[in-house]
Scaffold this motif. Structure first.
Motif, PDB file in Angstrom:
ATOM      1  N   GLY A 297       1.570  42.158 -29.457  1.00 42.90           N
ATOM      2  CA  GLY A 297       0.568  42.094 -31.245  1.00 42.90           C
ATOM      3  C   GLY A 297       1.801  42.261 -32.575  1.00 42.90           C
ATOM      4  O   GLY A 297       2.464  42.255 -33.259  1.00 42.90           O
ATOM      5  N   ALA A 298       3.001  42.845 -31.315  1.00 44.54           N
ATOM      6  CA  ALA A 298       4.021  43.113 -32.394  1.00 44.54           C
ATOM      7  C   ALA A 298       4.149  41.742 -33.168  1.00 44.54           C
ATOM      8  O   ALA A 298       4.215  41.658 -32.201  1.00 44.54           O
ATOM      9  N   PRO A 299       5.138  42.066 -34.444  1.00 43.31           N
ATOM     10  CA  PRO A 299       5.213  40.725 -34.749  1.00 43.31           C
ATOM     11  C   PRO A 299       7.264  40.834 -34.857  1.00 43.31           C
ATOM     12  O   PRO A 299       7.502  41.206 -33.289  1.00 43.31           O
TER      13      PRO A 299
ATOM     14  N   GLY B 115       8.349  29.154 -37.847  1.00 41.15           N
ATOM     15  CA  GLY B 115       7.867  29.139 -36.894  1.00 41.15           C
ATOM     16  C   GLY B 115       8.102  30.277 -35.794  1.00 41.15           C
ATOM     17  O   GLY B 115       9.436  30.974 -35.807  1.00 41.15           O
ATOM     18  N   GLY B 116       7.229  30.309 -34.556  1.00 42.38           N
ATOM     19  CA  GLY B 116       7.610  31.355 -33.067  1.00 42.38           C
ATOM     20  C   GLY B 116       7.142  32.264 -33.345  1.00 42.38           C
ATOM     21  O   GLY B 116       7.620  32.849 -31.926  1.00 42.38           O
ATOM     22  N   VAL B 117       6.137  32.305 -34.209  1.00 45.86           N
ATOM     23  CA  VAL B 117       5.513  33.945 -33.795  1.00 45.86           C
ATOM     24  C   VAL B 117       4.516  33.780 -33.069  1.00 45.86           C
ATOM     25  O   VAL B 117       3.791  32.920 -33.424  1.00 45.86           O
ATOM     26  N   PRO B 118       4.565  34.352 -31.854  1.00 43.47           N
ATOM     27  CA  PRO B 118       3.361  34.562 -31.355  1.00 43.47           C
ATOM     28  C   PRO B 118       1.576  35.060 -32.450  1.00 43.47           C
ATOM     29  O   PRO B 118       1.946  35.518 -32.595  1.00 43.47           O
ATOM     30  N   GLU B 119       0.673  34.121 -31.967  1.00 43.89           N
ATOM     31  CA  GLU B 119      -0.492  34.299 -32.181  1.00 43.89           C
ATOM     32  C   GLU B 119      -1.130  35.754 -32.099  1.00 43.89           C
ATOM     33  O   GLU B 119      -1.984  35.897 -33.418  1.00 43.89           O
ATOM     34  N   ASP B 120      -0.593  36.759 -31.549  1.00 48.02           N
ATOM     35  CA  ASP B 120      -1.577  37.541 -31.710  1.00 48.02           C
ATOM     36  C   ASP B 120      -0.873  38.822 -32.587  1.00 48.02           C
ATOM     37  O   ASP B 120      -1.527  39.665 -32.954  1.00 48.02           O
ATOM     38  N   ALA B 121       0.691  38.191 -32.949  1.00 48.98           N
ATOM     39  CA  ALA B 121       1.263  39.584 -33.976  1.00 48.98           C
ATOM     40  C   ALA B 121       0.187  39.031 -35.443  1.00 48.98           C
ATOM     41  O   ALA B 121      -0.001  40.674 -35.772  1.00 48.98           O
ATOM     42  N   ALA B 122      -0.291  38.116 -35.551  1.00 54.36           N
ATOM     43  CA  ALA B 122      -0.693  37.911 -36.994  1.00 54.36           C
ATOM     44  C   ALA B 122      -2.440  38.825 -37.075  1.00 54.36           C
ATOM     45  O   ALA B 122      -2.580  38.793 -37.936  1.00 54.36           O
TER      46      ALA B 122
ATOM     47  N   THR C 170      14.192  36.911 -34.328  1.00 52.17           N
ATOM     48  CA  THR C 170      14.822  37.002 -32.799  1.00 52.17           C
ATOM     49  C   THR C 170      13.566  37.550 -32.312  1.00 52.17           C
ATOM     50  O   THR C 170      12.500  37.673 -32.791  1.00 52.17           O
ATOM     51  N   PRO C 171      13.679  36.523 -31.066  1.00 52.86           N
ATOM     52  CA  PRO C 171      12.223  36.618 -30.647  1.00 52.86           C
ATOM     53  C   PRO C 171      11.696  37.952 -29.852  1.00 52.86           C
ATOM     54  O   PRO C 171      12.379  39.067 -29.983  1.00 52.86           O
ATOM     55  N   ARG C 172      10.629  38.076 -29.495  1.00 53.97           N
ATOM     56  CA  ARG C 172      10.386  39.666 -29.246  1.00 53.97           C
ATOM     57  C   ARG C 172      10.244  39.955 -27.821  1.00 53.97           C
ATOM     58  O   ARG C 172       9.863  38.751 -27.097  1.00 53.97           O
ATOM     59  N   PRO C 173      10.970  40.842 -27.675  1.00 53.50           N
ATOM     60  CA  PRO C 173      11.651  41.278 -26.798  1.00 53.50           C
ATOM     61  C   PRO C 173      10.405  41.534 -25.408  1.00 53.50           C
ATOM     62  O   PRO C 173       8.811  42.122 -26.313  1.00 53.50           O
ATOM     63  N   ARG C 174      10.415  41.736 -23.990  1.00 48.54           N
ATOM     64  CA  ARG C 174       9.593  42.147 -22.951  1.00 48.54           C
ATOM     65  C   ARG C 174       8.742  43.035 -23.390  1.00 48.54           C
ATOM     66  O   ARG C 174       7.886  43.397 -23.336  1.00 48.54           O
TER      67      ARG C 174
END
Length: 662
Positions: A71-73, A531-538, A62-66
C-alpha cells in the motif's frame, strides 16, 4: 534572501503563504534503498508560457522497493524549470509553489479562471480542499517540557487547532538534531541514556538508541552520515550511524558537558569538555582521535569560521575567546572579553560571531577576519541564544518578553550597530519550567522572518522582518516549547532556475499541475500523466476507520454540566484484516473556538463496542470535538469533527444520556 509571495490583483494570500501539508505524505522508502534506483518511464517534460515566463515540468517516480510495506505510495522528484521566455535566462531566486490534483475521468483541463480558483483554494489551507500531491509542505516542530515533540501545521485553516501530530520521546528531552535528508529527528533523552529516533514522514518515534550516561548536546556531521552525542554523565561521546540509527563508536573526551564544531569542510570534529583542559580533534570518517589542543579547564562553546580558517573557543574562566589553528593544533590568538561569556554563534557569512553575556546583559560582536571584538552592545536582558537570517541576528532575552534584532548590514565600520527590540508574548522565558539548550528561534523558509518559541506563554510567535510586532501566534496547546525548528519540504532551487521537491503519488491518472510564481506574478496550469503506481497504493488514501457519532451535535449543552459523548470507530468498508481499535490508540481533543481552553483525553470502551468521553465545558461558547488514531495513520483533523453550542447555567448539573444521544 528568498523572496516571499505578495499578490494583489489575484486576491490571494499575502507574504509567506504556503499550502498546508497533505496527509498523503506517509510512507518513505527505507534508508538502505539505493538512491540511484532507475526511475519509471515517464512522458516528456510538459511546457507552458505565461507572463513572459517559460515553464517546463517533469515528474520522475522511483519503483516501490520490495522492502516497502504493502500500500506504500511511490516517491519521486518533481521539477519546475523556469526561464525568461525571450532570453531563455534562468529565473533565479524566485519563490515557487506547486500542487498536483488528480483529474476526474472525463473532466476537461482547467482553464485560466478555474486554475486561479484552484490555487486560491489550496492557499486557504482548508481540510476539505487538499491537493493530491502538495509540493509546499512545511511544519513547525517544538521540543516541549512534557517529553513530547509537537508537529504544527502553520497554514491549515482549522480554526484554533493546527496540531498535526504529538510525538512522545520517552523522557525529558535535552537537545535535538535533524538529519540532512530530513528523514528523521534525533532527540537526546538524558533520563533514559538514549536517543529517540522520530520518523519525519509518519511523525512517530520508531526507535530508541542506547548511548552513554545523561546525553545532552547532539550534532549531525556536515556529510550527514554520523551524529555526535555528548554523554555528560560519563565523559564520553557516542557516534551514531544515521543510516542504521545505531551507535558505532564511543570516544572518551573528558568529563563534563561537551560542545561540537566541524572544520575542514566537515572532515574533522572538535569537542570541548567543561572538566578537561583540552579541545579534542577527531577524524569524522575514521572516528580516530587526531590530537588535542590545550585550552584550559572549563571551555564552553566552540565554533568554526571558514573565513578565518580557525576555531573560536569560549573560555569563561580566563574571560577569553581562544582562536585555534586547526592545522598546527595550537592556540594562535587570545581575544580578551568581559567576564561571564556564554553562547557563541557565527552568522551565515561566518565572519561575525555573537558572544552573549547573560549576567551582564550584553552582546559582543567579534570580527573573525581580524580576530577582535568589533562591537560591544548593551541593553539586553540575560541573553542566552542567538539565531540568524540573512539580514538580522535574533537575540533572545530571558528576563523579558523581548527579542532583540541586530541589523547585520550595520556591523561593517565603527558605527554603533542598529538594534531593535520586538515584544514576543507577555511573559519572560525565565518564568517557564526550564529554558533548555536548543535554539528557541528558527528562520522561516521564506528567509525574511522567524518563528519564536514563547516558552512561558506556551505559544509560538510568527515574526516578519520590518514589523514591530508578531504577525501571528500559534498555540502549543498547554505545552511549554523549549525549542523550535522548521521542517521544510517545499520547492527549492537546486540549480539555476530549477526548482525541485519530493513528490509522493498514490494513484495513476491525469493530474492537473498548478504553479504559482512570485516574480513576475503568474499562475500556470499544465497536465501530467502518471503511470506505474501499484493499485494497492490508492487504497491507502481511504481512511481505514469510519467515525459514527451517537450524539446530536445540534443539541445545546450546558456550561459546567458533564455530558457523555459516544461514538463508534469501525473499519471502513473494503478495509479488512485490521485488529479492533483499542481505547489507548484514540486521541480525543475538545477545544473552545475562539479561545485557549482545550482538553485531551482517551475514551473508555462502552458495552456495545463503541467509545465514550465525558465532556464538561467550563464556560458558554462554541466547542469542537476532534478524534485521531495516529497508530492507524489518522491524525487529528482527518476524521469528521463536530461543533457544540454551550449555554450558561446557574449551577452545574449532570445531563442524562437521553438528552444528547439519538
Amino acid at each position: 534572501m528568498r523572496k516571499s509571495l505578495v499578490f494583489t490583483t489575484l486576491g490571494l494570500l499575502s507574504v509567506g503563504a504556503l499550502s498546508a501539508a497533505g496527509w498523503n505524505l506517509r510512507v518513505r522508502a527505507p534508508p538502505d534503498v539505493p538512491a540511484t534506483a532507475p526511475p519509471l518511464p515517464a512522458p516528456e517534460p510538459v511546457l507552458a508560457e505565461r507572463e513572459g515566463v517559460s515553464v517546463r515540468f517533469d515528474l520522475s517516480l522511483t519503483p516501490r522497493p520490495r522492502e516497502a510495506a504493502a500500500g506504500a505510495p511511490l516517491q519521486g522528484t518533481a521539477r519546475f524549470v523556469l526561464q525568461d521566455a525571450k532570453s531563455h535566462a534562468p529565473l533565479q531566486g524566485r519563490r515557487v509553489l506547486g500542487w498536483m490534483s488528480l483529474r476526474e475521468k472525463g473532466a476537461a483541463p482547467l482553464d485560466d479562471a478555474a486554475c486561479t480558483a484552484r490555487v486560491k483554494t489550496y492557499l486557504g489551507g482548508l481540510l476539505s480542499a487538499r491537493a493530491d500531491v502538495d509540493l509546499n509542505a512545511y511544519w513547525f516542530l517544538t521540543l516541549n517540557h512534557d517529553h513530547t515533540v509537537s508537529v504544527i501545521n502553520p497554514q491549515i485553516a482549522f480554526e484554533r487547532t493546527k496540531l498535526h501530530s504529538l510525538v512522545s520521546v520517552g523522557g525529558e528531552a535535552a537537545d535535538w538534531a535533524m538529519l540532512n535528508d530530513r528523514s528523521a529527528l534525533y532527540v537526546t533523552v538524558a533520563s533514559g541514556n538514549s536517543v529517540s529516533v522520530v520518523d519525519m514522514e509518519r511523525f512517530l518515534a520508531t526507535r530508541t538508541v542506547r548511548v552513554g550516561q545523561q546525553p545532552g548536546r547532539i550534532a549531525v556531521a556536515p556529510d550527514g552520515r554520523t551524529a555526535w552525542v555528548s554523554n555528560d554523565g560519563d565523559g564520553t561521546v557516542s557516534v551514531l550511524d544515521t543510516a542504521a540509527h545505531a551507535e558505532v563508536e564511543t570516544l572518551r573526551v573528558g568529563a563534563g558537558r561537551h560542545e561540537f564544531a566541524f572544520s575542514d569542510e566537515g572532515r574533522t570534529a572538535w569537542v570541548t569538555s567543561t572538566e578537561a583542559d583540552v579541545l579534542t580533534a577527531v577524524d569524522v570518517a575514521s572516528r580516530e582521535v587526531l590530537g588535542t589542543v590545550k585550552v584550559g579547564v572549563g571551555a564552553g562553546d566552540v565554533a568554526w569560521s571558514p573565513v578565518a580558517r580557525a576555531l573560536f573557543v569560549v573560555q569563561p574562566r580566563s574571560s577569553e575567546v581562544l582562536v585555534v589553528d586547526p592545522e598546527k593544533r595550537e592556540v594562535s590568538r587570545r581575544i580578551a572579553v568581559k567576564s561571564g561569556p556564554g553562547a557563541l554563534r557565527f552568522d551565515r557569512s561566518a565572519r561575525w560571531a555573537f558572544l552573549l553575556y547573560p549576567e551582564a546583559g550584553a552582546v559582543d560582536v567579534l570580527d573573525a577576519a581580524r580576530s577582535q571584538v568589533a562591537h560591544a552592545l548593551t541593553g539586553f536582558s540575560a541573553p542566552d541564544s542567538v539565531v540568524f537570517t540573512e539580514s538580522f541576528g535574533y537575540v533572545r532575552n530571558t528576563t523579558s518578553g523581548r527579542v532583540s534584532l541586530v541589523d547585520l548590514n550595520t556591523l561593517e565600520g565603527t558605527g554603533t550597530p542598529s538594534v531593535v527590540n520586538v515584544t514576543m508574548g507577555q511573559r519572560a522565558p525565565e518564568e517557564s519550567r526550564g529554558l533548555g539548550r536548543s535554539d528557541p528561534i528558527a528562520a522561516l523558509p521564506e528567509g525574511n522572518g522567524v518563528i519564536v518559541a514563547g516558552t512561558a506563554d506556551r505559544a509560538l510567535f510568527l515574526y516578519q522582518e520590518g514589523m514591530m510586532a508578531p504577525r501571528g501566534t500559534h498555540l502549543n496547546y498547554g505545552r511549554e516549547p523549549r525549542a523550535v525548528r522548521v521542517l521544510d519540504r517545499s520547492l527549492r532551487e537546486v540549480e539555476a532556475g530549477v526548482y525541485s521537491a519530493t513528490a509522493t503519488v498514490r494513484e495513476n491518472g491525469t493530474y492537473d499541475v498548478q504553479l504559482l510564481l512570485d516574480n513576475p506574478r503568474a499562475i500556470v496550469c499544465m497536465q501530467w500523466q502518471v503511470g506505474g503506481v501499484p493499485e494497492d497504493a490508492a487504497l491507502a488514501k481511504k481512511l481505514p476507520l469510519t467515525l459514527t457519532p451517537a450524539f446530536d451535535p445540534k443539541t445545546l449543552l450546558t456550561a459546567g454540566t458533564t455530558t457523555p459523548l459516544r461514538f463508534k470507530l469501525e473499519p471502513t468498508p473494503g478495509m479488512t484484516g485490521m485488529p479492533p481499535v483499542q481505547p489507548e490508540e484514540i486521541r480525543v481533543l475538545l477545544f473552545k473556538t475562539p479561545g485557549t481552553w482545550q482538553w485531551r483525553t482517551e475514551p473508555r470502551r462502552t458495552a456495545d463496542g463503541g467509545f465514550e468521553v465525558d465532556f464538561t465545558p467550563p464556560t458558554p461558547g462554541q466547542y469542537k470535538l476532534v478524534v485521531g488514531v495516529e497508530s492507524r495513520s489518522i491524525d487529528l483533523g482527518r476524521l469528521p469533527h463536530f461543533t457544540f453550542g454551550v449555554v450558561e447555567a446557574p449551577a452545574a448539573t449532570t445531563a442524562s444520556a437521553s438528552e444528547v444521544h439519538r
